[in-house]
Design an enzyme around this catalytic site. Structure first.
Site, PDB file in Angstrom:
ATOM      1  N   ASP A 473      13.217   4.807   8.123  1.00 29.14           N
ATOM      2  CA  ASP A 473      12.287   4.361   7.086  1.00 29.14           C
ATOM      3  C   ASP A 473      12.128   2.852   7.177  1.00 29.14           C
ATOM      4  O   ASP A 473      12.852   2.167   7.887  1.00 29.14           O
ATOM      5  CB  ASP A 473      12.724   4.819   5.693  1.00 29.14           C
ATOM      6  CG  ASP A 473      14.045   4.203   5.243  1.00 29.14           C
ATOM      7  OD1 ASP A 473      14.544   3.271   5.918  1.00 29.14           O
ATOM      8  OD2 ASP A 473      14.573   4.632   4.204  1.00 29.14           O
ATOM      9  N   ASN A 481       5.522  -3.932  -0.996  1.00 27.14           N
ATOM     10  CA  ASN A 481       4.600  -3.473  -2.034  1.00 27.14           C
ATOM     11  C   ASN A 481       4.490  -4.481  -3.163  1.00 27.14           C
ATOM     12  O   ASN A 481       3.399  -4.784  -3.660  1.00 27.14           O
ATOM     13  CB  ASN A 481       5.070  -2.121  -2.603  1.00 27.14           C
ATOM     14  CG  ASN A 481       4.469  -0.949  -1.840  1.00 27.14           C
ATOM     15  OD1 ASN A 481       3.461  -1.092  -1.154  1.00 27.14           O
ATOM     16  ND2 ASN A 481       5.095   0.214  -1.950  1.00 27.14           N
ATOM     17  N   HIS A 486       0.049  -2.295  -3.122  1.00 25.14           N
ATOM     18  CA  HIS A 486       0.209  -0.981  -2.529  1.00 25.14           C
ATOM     19  C   HIS A 486      -0.786  -0.721  -1.397  1.00 25.14           C
ATOM     20  O   HIS A 486      -0.480   0.039  -0.466  1.00 25.14           O
ATOM     21  CB  HIS A 486       0.036   0.095  -3.610  1.00 25.14           C
ATOM     22  CG  HIS A 486       1.170   0.140  -4.593  1.00 25.14           C
ATOM     23  ND1 HIS A 486       2.394   0.688  -4.297  1.00 25.14           N
ATOM     24  CD2 HIS A 486       1.275  -0.355  -5.864  1.00 25.14           C
ATOM     25  CE1 HIS A 486       3.198   0.578  -5.333  1.00 25.14           C
ATOM     26  NE2 HIS A 486       2.543  -0.057  -6.305  1.00 25.14           N
ATOM     27  N   ASP A 490       0.310   0.627   2.207  1.00 17.94           N
ATOM     28  CA  ASP A 490      -0.221   1.775   2.930  1.00 17.94           C
ATOM     29  C   ASP A 490      -0.604   1.405   4.357  1.00 17.94           C
ATOM     30  O   ASP A 490      -0.405   2.186   5.295  1.00 17.94           O
ATOM     31  CB  ASP A 490      -1.433   2.337   2.194  1.00 17.94           C
ATOM     32  CG  ASP A 490      -1.060   3.059   0.908  1.00 17.94           C
ATOM     33  OD1 ASP A 490       0.140   3.357   0.729  1.00 17.94           O
ATOM     34  OD2 ASP A 490      -1.961   3.326   0.088  1.00 17.94           O
ATOM     35  N   GLU A 516       7.950   6.079   2.717  1.00 19.14           N
ATOM     36  CA  GLU A 516       8.007   5.309   3.955  1.00 19.14           C
ATOM     37  C   GLU A 516       8.978   5.912   4.953  1.00 19.14           C
ATOM     38  O   GLU A 516       9.423   5.242   5.886  1.00 19.14           O
ATOM     39  CB  GLU A 516       8.421   3.859   3.645  1.00 19.14           C
ATOM     40  CG  GLU A 516       9.865   3.661   3.201  1.00 19.14           C
ATOM     41  CD  GLU A 516      10.095   3.904   1.722  1.00 19.14           C
ATOM     42  OE1 GLU A 516      11.151   3.506   1.223  1.00 19.14           O
ATOM     43  OE2 GLU A 516       9.216   4.502   1.055  1.00 19.14           O
TER      44      GLU A 516
END
Length: 595
Positions: A473, A481, A486, A490, A516
Site C-alpha cells: 500500500d 490526501n 482527495h 486518486d 490504497e
C-alpha cells in the site's frame, strides 16, 4: 331436477323416489330367486340407490330422506319375500352402509363422477368393490352366516352397483343437459336400433342351450360401446344382465344347462357378466379419450400452421430424381425474390457465402447418403445484395429399396436472432468487465482478484505450482490526501497502479483490493523470484511517481508470502499482511518476506 322445489318437498321427493324404486327392484330380484335353480346373480337395488346418492344435491336433507326411503323399502321387500324380521334388519343395515361407503369413497376421488375418463371408471369400480366387501362382512356377521353367504352377497351387490349405477347416472345427466333431446334423430334412431339388437341377440343366445352362443351378447355390447360410447356400453350391459339373469333363473340358456350345482351356475353367470363389464366400460372410456385426443391433435395442427405463418417460416423440397426444387412463397421472400421466380437447385446453394456454401453442400451430401435428418445455419446473399442469416432443418424422403428420392426442409430468416445474440454477448462481456474492474485504476477489483487467487491457490495445492503474493500500500497516503486533496490522492493511486503493473511479468496479476492497497499474484514464482519482482515493483513506484510532473512523490511498503501449503487464501494473505506491517514498522518504502 329438484332445484325449484322447497327443501321439505325436495326431501319428500327423494324419499318417494328412493323407496318406490328400491322396493320394486328388490321385490323383482327376490321373486327372481324363486325360479328353477333359485339363482340370484345381481342385486339391482344397490346400484339404483347408489345412482340416486350420486345424482341428488350434496346436502344433508335429501340424503337423510333417501336413506330413510331405502330402509323402509328394504324392510318391506324382505318381509314380503318371507325373510325373517331380524335378518331383514341386518340386510337393511348392510345395504345402507354399502351405499354410504361407496358414496364416500367416490367423493374422496372426485366431486363429479364421469364415466368418460378411464381413471374415474377405475375409481368407481374400486369404490364399489370396497363397499361390497364391507357390506358383505356386516351382513354375514349380523346374520351369523358362513362363507357361501358372504361370497354370494359380495358378488351380487358388486354387480348391482357396477351394472345398474352407470346407465342411470349417464341417462339422467344427458336428460339434464339436454344432450339426449338435442341429439340428431338419426343418432337416436341408431342408438335405439343398436340397443334393441343387443337385447334380441341376448334373447336368442339365452333361450336355447343347444349352441354355446354366449359370445353373441359380447359382440353386441362391444358394438354399442364403439358406436355410442360409455352410455352405450352401460345400457347394453344392463340389457344383457336383465335378460341373462331372468332367463338363466328360469332354467333357460347355456349357463342353466351346465351340469353343476346352482351355486356354480350363479358364479359362472357372475363371472360372465364381470368379464363383459370389464371389457366394455374401459373400452368405451378409452374410445372417448381417443376422440378427444383426435380433436386436440386437429386443433394443435391448426395452431401449428398459424404459428408457422406468424413466424415467417418457408419450406422447400428438392426432387433428387428430376433434380428440381420447389420453394414456398415465404422461402422466396426470405431470398428476396418474387414468389414464382424460376430457380434451380444450384441457385439455392450458390446464394450462400463461399465458406457457408461449402459446409451446406457437405451436410446435404451426408444426409442423402445416410438418410439422417439435418440442420444447418449460414449466410445468404439476397437478390437485393443484403446478407441474411438463415437456418434450415430437414429430412430425407426415402423410396423403394431405401433410396433417397427427395430432400424436404424448412428455412427461416434468423438474422435478428443472430444480431440480438451478438448484442447480448457484447453486453454480457461489458457487464462482466465492469463487474470485475476497479473503476479508478482499471485494474481487477477485489472480488475478481480474490477469485483469481482462489484458482491460483488450488493449482498450487493440487499440482505443486510455485505461487507467491505481494501486498503493498502507499506510504503516508493520508498525508497526501490531507495536503493535496482527495482528487490528487486518486491520481496518485492510479499512477501507482499503472507503474506497478508495468513492472510485473505477463503471468503475474495485479489487483486493487481497497483504498490504497494492492495485491500482486505472482504465479510460477519461487521465494527468490517473488522477492525480485516485488522489489522491482517498489522501485518502479518510487522512481515513477517522483518523476511524474504535478504529482507528489509516493512510495510503497510491500509484504511478500510464498505459498507453503496454506488451506485457503486467507492464511496466505494474512502472512503477506504481517510482512507488510513489518516493512512499515521498519521505516516504510521497503520489502519484507513473510516467515
Amino acid at each position: 331436477m329438484t332445484r325449484s322445489l322447497s327443501p321439505r318437498v325436495e326431501a319428500v321427493f327423494w324419499f318417494l323416489l328412493t323407496a318406490t324404486g328400491y322396493f320394486l327392484l328388490a321385490s323383482l330380484s327376490l321373486h327372481a330367486t324363486k325360479g328353477a335353480d333359485n339363482i340370484a346373480a345381481v342385486w339391482p337395488p344397490s346400484g339404483y340407490f347408489l345412482a340416486l346418492l350420486l345424482l341428488m344435491p350434496a346436502h344433508a336433507r335429501p340424503r337423510v330422506s333417501a336413506f330413510a326411503g331405502m330402509a323402509l323399502a328394504s324392510l318391506a321387500a324382505n318381509l314380503w319375500g318371507g325373510v325373517p324380521p331380524l335378518s331383514c334388519l341386518a340386510y337393511t343395515l348392510a345395504n345402507g352402509c354399502e351405499g354410504a361407503i361407496a358414496l364416500w369413497l367416490i367423493r374422496r376421488q372426485t366431486n363429479e363422477l364421469s364415466f368418460m375418463v378411464p381413471r374415474a371408471v377405475a375409481g368407481f369400480c374400486v369404490a364399489a368393490l370396497g363397499a361390497s366387501v364391507a357390506s358383505a362382512a356386516l351382513a354375514g356377521t349380523l346374520a351369523g352366516a358362513g362363507a357361501d353367504f358372504y361370497l354370494s352377497w359380495l358378488t351380487t351387490v358388486l354387480l348391482g352397483m357396477l351394472i345398474v349405477t352407470p346407465p342411470i347416472v349417464m341417462l339422467v345427466r344427458m336428460v339434464g343437459t339436454k344432450a339426449l333431446g338435442n341429439a340428431p334423430p338419426a343418432m337416436r334412431a341408431e342408438a335405439t336400433a343398436i340397443l334393441t339388437a343387443a337385447g334380441l341377440v341376448t334373447i336368442a343366445a339365452f333361450t336355447q342351450a343347444e349352441f354355446p352362443a354366449t359370445f353373441l351378447p359380447c359382440i353386441a355390447v362391444v358394438a354399442a360401446a364403439y358406436r355410442l360410447g360409455p352410455f352405450g356400453a352401460a345400457a347394453g350391459m344392463l340389457i344383457v344382465t336383465i335378460i341373462t339373469s331372468l332367463l338363466t333363473g328360469q332354467g333357460h340358456g347355456p349357463i342353466a344347462a351346465i351340469e353343476a350345482a346352482p351355486k356354480v351356475k350363479v358364479l359362472f353367470l357372475q363371472f360372465y357378466l364381470l368379464s363383459l363389464l370389464f371389457t366394455t366400460l374401459p373400452l368405451a372410456a378409452l374410445l372417448i379419450v381417443r376422440q378427444r385426443l383426435a380433436k386436440r391433435l386437429e386443433q394443435s395442427n391448426r395452431w401449428l400452421l398459424q404459428a408457422e405463418a406468424a413466424a415467417l417460416v418457408g419450406h422447400w423440397r428438392v426432387d433428387l430424381v428430376g433434380w428440381t426444387i420447389h420453394w414456398s412463397d415465404q422461402a422466396y421472400r426470405i431470398h428476396g425474390l418474387v414468389p414464382g421466380t424460376p430457380v434451380d437447385v444450384n441457385y439455392s446453394v450458390k446464394q450462400y457465402v463461399a465458406e457457408d456454401g461449402a459446409a451446406v453442400r457437405k451436410i446435404l451430401e451426408v444426409a442423402v447418403r445416410t438418410g439422417e435428418p439435418f440442420a444447418f445455419q449460414g449466410r445468404i446473399h439476397r437478390a437485393d445484395g443484403e446478407i441474411r442469416h438463415v437456418k434450415s432443418h430437414g429430412s430425407i424422403e426415402m423410396g423403394r429399396g431405401g433410396r433417397a428420392i427427395a430432400i424436404f426442409g424448412t428455412v427461416q430468416d434468423v438474422t435478428e436472432t443472430v444480431e440480438n445474440a451478438r448484442i447480448l454477448e457484447a453486453a454480457r462481456s461489458a457487464a462482466e468487465r465492469v463487474a470485475n474492474t476497479d473503476m479508478l485504476t482499471g485494474l481487477p477489483n477485489r472480488r475478481h482478484t480474490l477469485a483469481y487467487l482462489e484458482k491460483a491457490l488450488a493449482g498450487a495445492r493440487d499440482h505443486g505450482a510455485p505461487l507467491a503474493v505481494a501486498i503493498f500500500d502507499i506510504d503516508h497516503f493520508k498525508r497526501i490526501n490531507d495536503a493535496h486533496g482527495h482528487a490528487m490522492g486518486d491520481r496518485v493511486i492510479h499512477r501507482v497502479g499503472q507503474r506497478a503493473k508495468a513492472a510485473l511479468r505477463e503471468e503475474d496479476m495485479l489487483g486493487r483490493i481497497g483504498g490504497e492497497e494492492f495485491v500482486c499474484i505472482l504465479q510460477r514464482s519461487s521465494a527468490q523470484a517473488a522477492e525480485i519482482v516485488a522489489e522491482r515493483v517498489r522501485k518502479a513506484v518510487e522512481t515513477g511517481t517522483a518523476a511524474e510532473e504535478g504529482l507528489p512523490p509516493a512510495t510503497v511498503s510491500i509484504g511478500v508470502a510464498v505459498f507453503d501449503g496454506e488451506i485457503d487464501i486467507e492464511e496466505l494473505l494474512h502472512r503477506a499482511d504481517q510482512a507488510l506491517y513489518a516493512a512499515k514498522r521498519e521505516g516504510r518504502n521497503r520489502l519484507r518476506m513473510a516467515a
